[in-house]
Design a protein around this motif. Structure first.
Motif, PDB file in Angstrom:
ATOM      1  N   VAL A   1       0.849  -1.193   0.000  1.00  0.00           N
ATOM      2  CA  VAL A   1       0.000   0.000   0.000  1.00  0.00           C
ATOM      3  C   VAL A   1       0.887   1.247   0.000  1.00  0.00           C
ATOM      4  O   VAL A   1       0.650   2.204  -0.733  1.00  0.00           O
ATOM      5  N   ALA A   2       1.925   1.204   0.840  1.00  0.00           N
ATOM      6  CA  ALA A   2       2.847   2.340   0.898  1.00  0.00           C
ATOM      7  C   ALA A   2       3.389   2.637  -0.490  1.00  0.00           C
ATOM      8  O   ALA A   2       3.430   3.798  -0.919  1.00  0.00           O
ATOM      9  N   GLU A   3       3.765   1.574  -1.215  1.00  0.00           N
ATOM     10  CA  GLU A   3       4.317   1.769  -2.561  1.00  0.00           C
ATOM     11  C   GLU A   3       3.317   2.443  -3.486  1.00  0.00           C
ATOM     12  O   GLU A   3       3.679   3.287  -4.294  1.00  0.00           O
ATOM     13  N   ARG A   4       2.021   2.066  -3.335  1.00  0.00           N
ATOM     14  CA  ARG A   4       0.999   2.689  -4.191  1.00  0.00           C
ATOM     15  C   ARG A   4       0.906   4.192  -3.941  1.00  0.00           C
ATOM     16  O   ARG A   4       0.427   4.942  -4.770  1.00  0.00           O
ATOM     17  N   PHE A   5       1.307   4.606  -2.766  1.00  0.00           N
ATOM     18  CA  PHE A   5       1.311   6.041  -2.471  1.00  0.00           C
ATOM     19  C   PHE A   5       2.720   6.627  -2.600  1.00  0.00           C
ATOM     20  O   PHE A   5       2.989   7.709  -2.109  1.00  0.00           O
ATOM     21  N   ASP A   6       3.608   5.884  -3.249  1.00  0.00           N
ATOM     22  CA  ASP A   6       4.988   6.332  -3.470  1.00  0.00           C
ATOM     23  C   ASP A   6       5.739   6.587  -2.177  1.00  0.00           C
ATOM     24  O   ASP A   6       6.506   7.547  -2.059  1.00  0.00           O
ATOM     25  N   ILE A   7       5.508   5.726  -1.191  1.00  0.00           N
ATOM     26  CA  ILE A   7       6.242   5.855   0.067  1.00  0.00           C
ATOM     27  C   ILE A   7       7.127   4.623   0.206  1.00  0.00           C
ATOM     28  O   ILE A   7       6.645   3.491   0.084  1.00  0.00           O
TER      29      ILE A   7
END
Ligand SMILES: [Zn+2]
Lengths: 342, 802
Positions: free
Chosen positions: B675-681
């Motif tokens: 999920v973090a990756e989907r928000f570029d985190i």
């Protein structure tokens, strides 16, 4: 038969004590041990005192005097040795670098919008206004109709509305709370209502969400001069008693007469600058006497009660308070922005 | 509403300067947004006389001119063909910006200095002649700004007119306000007509089928007009108001609208089938070509102007392409009508077509001004285009306007305003606004507002007029005497404010994000189709898809804010938001609005590396959860393994649901890295969510004070080796469940892993504190109890002592 201490013996103990103290130098622990050895409950000098009872009454005062002198001498010596030792500790220690950064506890911050809202609410609370709230997704009825803004009225153009359905909107102002409260209660009413509001508008000077505070005072014989006095007091508390203000006729469908409140530009002091569009004045509040049509909608008799209402934009006041020049900063939440309001 | 100051002054005699008038208008509610010179570019253009002309030594086609402004002489380089000695021409001084965009600078042209630029009329946008220098009259004053020298200096005022003041959407309307302010009167234009044409009844006819939507329709016809360009004065005035000049007939309709506020329309009489007008509604789906070349699809409530065959205009909004005036037109039918404001507005909104005309009809025109405007237009058309005006006019007026008389109670008005004005003062103010005022025997006033003030229908409207002209600033201040009311504290809000302060104290920064988000932002959290979080309140007219639904979770905005800051090199983030989420409620118009709290931690435990280079972890975010729970004095809490279906965006191995009794009140732990990756985190995000409504309703009572203990406590520890999967809380729960009365408290003081203890094992140190409120406990007594507890514990959990 038990030997009784004589002068020589006492001197010997004292000298021994003084020698040992000398040798202890600045060792605080050792000095303390010597105190116990000589003056403690079972100490050498303390023990000598126990012999007082065994000497003949005529010798007793002399021995007592000698023993007291001995004890005082040793006590003083221990005292000064202790003093010496403590001083040595203080001066011998390595000095710290007093410029070392402090271990600052982590400190948070409240959003500037929250801070200004709280300040406004506090000022009005002190004047006896009660804090109330209402829904952000609101019926068209409360947002418009109850405020004397029927459908197909050009006044609807004054506010670009987000619609959820034909009958439901995102409230375009905090004013619907007026109608909701009046519907539920009887006068006197003195309320203040902070909250989020929405308009279908986004550019340099508008964000689609922003914050307002609404106020309402309804009772017997509330007049336009009361409105002026209350809002003048507010402006002076908020911006300082030196700030000039003016009341300018305007139009809101739910108040009559209606007034915009301008304050002297806080940037230029009224001489004219970019922020005030070279007018010297800044618009900060909309206000007016509650329109009789609004009272009728909530079942009040406009012949019996009168009142005034006002509303103001929080972001606008925050921008003036801190000289913030870009509205959009409020909702980007850049921590470099937020930490300036710690 | 834009208009020129000189135009205004032609209707009202005033000495005041534009700035002063602007201030006074603003203070009676007509907010003047700007006062600008009519020709700002002429302020640095001056008439000069050419005294000598020489050839430029290095350029054949250029001349060196000596010019004088009356006091001094300077050199200008010029290439115009008509340059010669003795003529007076305009000189644009350095710093002038010409309408065509040219910036005039002091220049050296092929070695010769030139102090500005001599201009043609076209370059100054004052004439169309671009062939050479504009030769000005010899008598003109040299050296002063050209607009003043030509007598065309003027100011443009721009007024923001509030929706209730349709009567101020004209220059005369503004003039009436100015007259009222200064106590003078308006000089209305003289209208006198020579009627030489045939009688109107014999050549045209008007029928109104829907008098509700069109209460009045008047018309005149002019024969034998010549279509040509309007004279300069009318074009200039139109232009000052921002209206483009077209031809004399169309210009007159626009001019009269700007002058009097009455929108007019001119039809080509010969293109009206049967020379007749029928005012009626369209049929839904009818198509109509408006004069802007657009085809419009009409509704059944769109009021149309029709001829004997078909529609020729959308009433009060825009005329048709096929019935308008063009260069072949010789006969004109002028329409002056009163269309219902609501009808006009509805149609304008539905067709998304707003015009100067519809804007005015929506705000209400002067029903009694219809004829005056019609006659004024006929007069001007004849003046500008020749021709013969029909005898008489058509005036179909099925629903005549009724003037209303309103009683103004002087005492009541004074009480309402907090003023002390006399009957005479009020009467005078209202008379200045062209109201008919009669004094009643009881001292009150009977007031009849003029027909152009359709906004004045009630006593309170008159009270406002009195206040407005008297001046709000002249109303005294008086603090209200209020009854003391029993104010109910708003605990929900107070506790929210207190919680924010508390969180600030925990080193967290408050953020405020938009309540609307993108539906895809919620999907990114990984909810299954049909999850109630995906059921949102949707805006009908969002600004963009990104802001199209009311949020059902604070998570997406928080993650976007984290990403925004991480992208800006802010790496140590401790943020919170306390805002509403919106949950649609079956059977209700309005959604449920619940406050939720979200906290997120990213990066180091302390922003200063000097003191800590440790990353935040579960204990940090859990500690904040514990602190919040104790702030609300909520006990009976358990942290349970995360329900992955409820919360698909958290990492189940590092997250927990927070349960109070039966109620799920929050969740805490680590964001799922996908999920973090989907928000570029890329960084680990530790997050905590609480349902504020539940925290609020479960909040504990204010506790009673407990006396401080009189006797000392005795502390004993247990270090127990268990499997890694063992939840440390179980030990505490077990010890508490034994119910030893002398046990005061138990806490975990150590969690320890080592190779000695063994792979997959950990040692937990529990510290038990014993105390009696009646006596000092002896070591022996405590040892006996403690050993009992240790034994039970080891047996129960099958554990070993470390
Ligand atoms: Zn300023």
């Amino acid at each position: 038969m038990e030997q009784v201490a004589d002068r020589r013996e006492i001197e010997q103990v004292v000298n021994e004590a003084l020698r040992e103290l000398e040798e202890a130098k600045k060792d605080l622990k050792l000095i303390d041990a010597l105190r116990v050895k000589y003056l403690g409950r079972k100490g050498l000098i303390t023990n000598l005192f126990k012999q007082l009872g065994k000497v003949s009454p005529e010798k007793r005062p002399e021995l007592g005097r000698l023993l007291n002198e001995a004890r005082d001498t040793v006590e003083r010596a221990i005292g000064s040795a202790t003093e010496r030792a403590k001083e040595a500790i203080l001066t011998s220690k390595e000095t710290i670098d007093v410029t070392t950064p402090g271990r600052i506890p982590i400190i948070g911050s409240l959003h500037p919008v929250t801070q200004v809202t709280q300040e406004i609410v506090r000022i009005f609370s002190q004047m006896g206004f009660e804090v109330v709230e209402g829904p952000e997704v609101e019926l068209d009825y409360y947002n418009f109709e109850a405020l004397n803004i029927p459908k197909d009225h050009p006044a609807r153009d004054m506010q670009d509305t987000f619609y959820i359905s034909e009958d439901v909107v995102l409230r375009t102002h905090t004013s619907p709370i007026q109608a909701r409260i009046m519907e539920k209660r009887r006068p006197p009413i003195q309320i203040i209502a902070p909250g989020k509001t929405y308009r279908c508008d986004s550019d340099m000077t508008h964000t689609p969400m922003f914050h307002q505070v609404e106020g309402l005072m309804v009772g017997k014989d509330i007049s336009f001069s009361h409105l002026k006095a209350v809002l003048t007091l507010f402006v002076h508390r908020m911006f300082g008693p030196q700030v000039g203000l003016r009341f300018r006729p305007s139009f809101f469908p739910f108040t009559e007469p209606s007034a915009e409140v301008d304050i002297q530009c806080v940037m230029c002091g009224g001489s004219g600058c970019k922020v005030c569009s070279y007018t010297g004045w800044l618009e900060i509040l909309g206000s007016g006497m509650v329109d009789p049509a609004v009272f009728e909608k909530v079942g009040y008799d406009p012949e019996e009660v009168t009142g005034f209402a006002f509303g103001m934009g929080i972001e606008r006041i925050a921008m003036l308070k801190w000289s913030i020049d870009d509205l959009r900063l409020f909702f980007e939440n850049d921590v470099r922005f937020l930490e300036q309001f710690t | 509403m834009r208009f020129s100051f000189k135009w205004l002054k032609s209707y009202v005699e005033i000495e005041a300067n534009p700035k002063e008038i602007a201030d006074r208008l603003t203070m009676v509610g007509l907010e003047v947004e700007s006062v600008e010179p009519r020709y700002p570019h002429l302020k640095r253009v001056i008439p000069v006389k050419i005294t000598r002309v020489n050839r430029h030594p290095k350029a054949d086609r250029l001349m060196l001119c000596n010019v004088t402004d009356g006091t001094s002489t300077f050199q200008v380089v010029c290439g115009a063909p008509n340059v010669r000695e003795g003529i007076v021409v305009p000189l644009a001084l350095p710093g002038t910006e010409l309408p065509n965009g040219i910036k005039v600078e002091e220049a050296i042209i092929r070695g010769e200095g030139s102090k500005g630029m001599l201009c043609s009329g076209k370059e100054l946008a004052l004439t169309d002649d671009a062939s050479g220098l504009w030769i000005l009259p010899e008598t003109i004053t040299l050296g002063i700004p050209l607009d003043e020298a030509l007598g065309i200096d003027d100011f443009i005022l721009d007024i923001s007119v509030t929706p209730n003041r349709g009567d101020c959407l004209s220059v005369i309307g503004i003039a009436r306000e100015v007259a009222a302010i200064y106590g003078t009167s308006v000089r209305y234009p003289d209208i006198s007509l020579v009627e030489e044409g045939p009688p109107i009844e014999s050549i045209a006819r008007v029928d109104i089928e829907d008098p509700q939507k069109c209460p009045r329709y008047a018309a005149r016809v002019i024969f034998d007009v010549e279509i040509r360009e309007s004279p300069e004065w009318i074009r200039n005035r139109l232009e000052s108001a921002g209206v483009r000049a077209i031809n004399n007939i169309v210009d007159v309709t626009n001019y009269v609208m700007l002058e009097m506020g009455q929108p007019l329309h001119a039809f080509d009489y010969d293109r009206l089938a049967d020379h007749r007008i029928i005012v009626k509604c369209a049929k839904a789906g009818d198509r109509f070509l408006t004069l802007d070349g657009q085809e419009r699809i009409l509704f059944d409530d769109s009021l149309m102007i029709c001829d004997g065959r078909e529609a020729v205009a959308i009433a009060g909004i825009m005329g048709g392409e096929l019935s308008g005036i063009d260069f072949r037109t010789t006969r004109v039918l002028i329409e002056s009508a009163w269309f219902d404001p609501i009808t006009t507005r509805r149609t304008s909104k539905k067709l998304r077509l707003t015009t100067e005309s519809s804007y005015r009809f929506e705000r209400g025109i002067d029903p009694e001004g219809v004829i005056r405007a019609l006659d004024r237009a006929a007069q001007l058309m004849k003046e500008l285009g020749g021709g013969k005006i029909s005898k008489g006019r058509i005036d179909v007026y099925p629903r005549p306007y009724q003037r209303k008389t309103i009683r103004l109670r002087v005492d009541r008005a004074n009480k309402y305003l907090g003023t002390n004005l006399s009957t005479e003062e009020m009467a005078s103010i209202l008379s200045r606004l062209e109201m008919k005022v009669e004094r009643r025997e009881d001292g009150d006033l009977d007031v009849t507002p003029p027909s152009f003030r359709q906004d004045l229908t009630r006593e309170v409207d008159l009270t406002e007029e009195v206040a407005r002209i008297h001046g709000y600033d002249n109303v005294p201040l008086e603090r209200p005497r209020v009854l003391m009311v029993d104010i109910e504290p708003n605990e929900h809000l107070q506790l929210r404010d207190a919680l924010k302060e508390f969180l600030r104290g925990l080193g967290l920064r408050e953020i405020i994000t938009y309540s609307f988000i993108s539906p895809s932002a919620i999907s990114k959290l990984g909810f299954q189709d049909g999850d109630e979080k995906l059921r949102t309140v949707r805006l009908l007219n969002p600004l963009s898809e990104e802001q199209s639904v009311m949020r059902t979770s604070l998570v997406p905005s928080m993650l976007e804010t984290l990403a925004f800051n991480l992208n800006r090199q802010s790496n140590c983030l401790r943020l919170f938001e306390l805002s509403k989420i919106f949950i649609p409620k079956e059977g209700f118009l309005l959604p449920q609005e619940d406050f939720h709290l979200i906290v997120a931690l990213v990066g180091k435990r302390h922003p200063k590396l000097l003191y800590s280079d440790e990353d935040v972890d579960y204990s940090d975010i859990k500690g904040i959860a514990d602190a919040i729970l104790s702030f609300f004095r909520i006990t009976n809490i358990s942290f349970q393994p995360l329900d992955k279906f409820e919360t698909p965006y958290m990492d189940p191995a590092s997250s927990a649901d927070i349960i109070c009794g039966e109620s799920h009140i929050g969740r805490v732990g680590k964001l799922d890295i996908r999920v973090a990756e989907r928000f570029d985190i890329k960084e680990p995000v530790w997050m905590l969510e609480f349902d504020y409504e539940k925290l609020f309703s479960l909040r504990g009572p204010i506790p009673k004070f407990r006396s401080l203990p009189k006797y000392p406590s005795v502390v004993r520890d247990i270090a127990m080796v268990v499997d890694e999967s063992f939840q440390v809380q179980r030990g505490i729960d077990f010890i508490n469940s034994i119910g030893e009365t002398l046990l005061e408290s138990v806490e975990i003081f150590d969690i320890f892993r080592s190779s000695q203890i063994g792979e997959g094992k950990k040692s937990i140190g529990y510290r038990l504190t014993y105390r009696s409120s009646e006596r000092s406990l002896t070591d022996e007594e405590v040892n006996r109890i403690h050993e009992g507890i240790v034994k039970q514990m080891l047996e129960y959990f099958g554990a070993k002592l470390r």
